[in-house]
Design a protein around this motif. Sequence first.
Motif, PDB file in Angstrom:
ATOM      1  N   LYS A  36     -14.356 -14.977  44.639  1.00 36.32           N
ATOM      2  CA  LYS A  36     -13.658 -16.235  44.919  1.00 36.32           C
ATOM      3  C   LYS A  36     -14.497 -17.448  44.528  1.00 36.32           C
ATOM      4  CE  LYS A  36     -11.035 -14.309  48.721  1.00 36.32           C
ATOM      5  NZ  LYS A  36     -10.846 -14.282  50.174  1.00 36.32           N
ATOM      6  N   LYS A  72     -17.667 -16.106  37.163  1.00 40.62           N
ATOM      7  CA  LYS A  72     -17.266 -15.613  38.477  1.00 40.62           C
ATOM      8  C   LYS A  72     -18.489 -14.964  39.111  1.00 40.62           C
ATOM      9  CE  LYS A  72     -12.901 -16.455  38.948  1.00 40.62           C
ATOM     10  NZ  LYS A  72     -12.510 -17.398  39.985  1.00 40.62           N
ATOM     11  N   SER A  73     -18.704 -15.207  40.382  1.00 43.41           N
ATOM     12  CA  SER A  73     -19.842 -14.618  41.078  1.00 43.41           C
ATOM     13  C   SER A  73     -19.648 -13.115  41.212  1.00 43.41           C
ATOM     14  CB  SER A  73     -19.980 -15.239  42.466  1.00 43.41           C
ATOM     15  OG  SER A  73     -20.920 -14.531  43.228  1.00 43.41           O
ATOM     16  N   SER A  79     -21.036 -11.244  43.325  1.00 38.39           N
ATOM     17  CA  SER A  79     -21.057 -10.873  44.739  1.00 38.39           C
ATOM     18  C   SER A  79     -19.878 -11.445  45.527  1.00 38.39           C
ATOM     19  CB  SER A  79     -22.377 -11.322  45.379  1.00 38.39           C
ATOM     20  OG  SER A  79     -22.567 -12.702  45.191  1.00 38.39           O
ATOM     21  N   ASP A  80     -19.192 -12.468  44.998  1.00 38.27           N
ATOM     22  CA  ASP A  80     -18.025 -13.056  45.662  1.00 38.27           C
ATOM     23  C   ASP A  80     -17.062 -13.577  44.602  1.00 38.27           C
ATOM     24  OD1 ASP A  80     -16.147 -14.337  47.209  1.00 38.27           O
ATOM     25  OD2 ASP A  80     -17.543 -15.747  48.127  1.00 38.27           O
TER      26      ASP A  80
END
Length: 166
Positions: A78, A72-73, A75-76
């Motif tokens: 989603k 999972k990023s 910074s984001d």
Amino acid sequence: MFRSALGKTVGFVGYTIQYGCIAHCAFEYIGELVSCTGPSMEPTITSNDIIFSERLSRHLYRIEKGDIIIAKSPSDPKMNVCKRVIGLEGDKVCTSSPSDIFKTHTYVPKGHVWLEGDNLRNSTDSRSYGPVPYALIRGRVCLKLWPLNNFGPLSESPNERIPRSS
């Protein structure tokens, strides 16, 4: 007649739930197919390559330096990222780019990994957002499936950026 239709409907719902549970367990604990986009892992993985990401290594804490992972990023949440593990907890890693004259280093904290793309000039990775918590790792990439002319296990890092443990 109503009883027969109700029985068939309940049976269908039961099978749907069973297969849904099996599919969930397969994707959560075995692996999944992933389509990668973006230039950060070139030349190892190019945009629109399809890879297989296995999940057992993550659950068994068997992620090693040099592995390519899906996470999972930071910074984001989603988005997912596909990067190479450069450092594990306790490792000392170089946080500056290869062209920098003055090198800076940091230690990877407990429960984290240091991730970098193979295309160092065009990758947003731990050099930007810092160490990544182990809990964000979704799986370890073990096989390129598409395009067929590149089918097989993935190659070593073209950057020789994987440090020895300090």
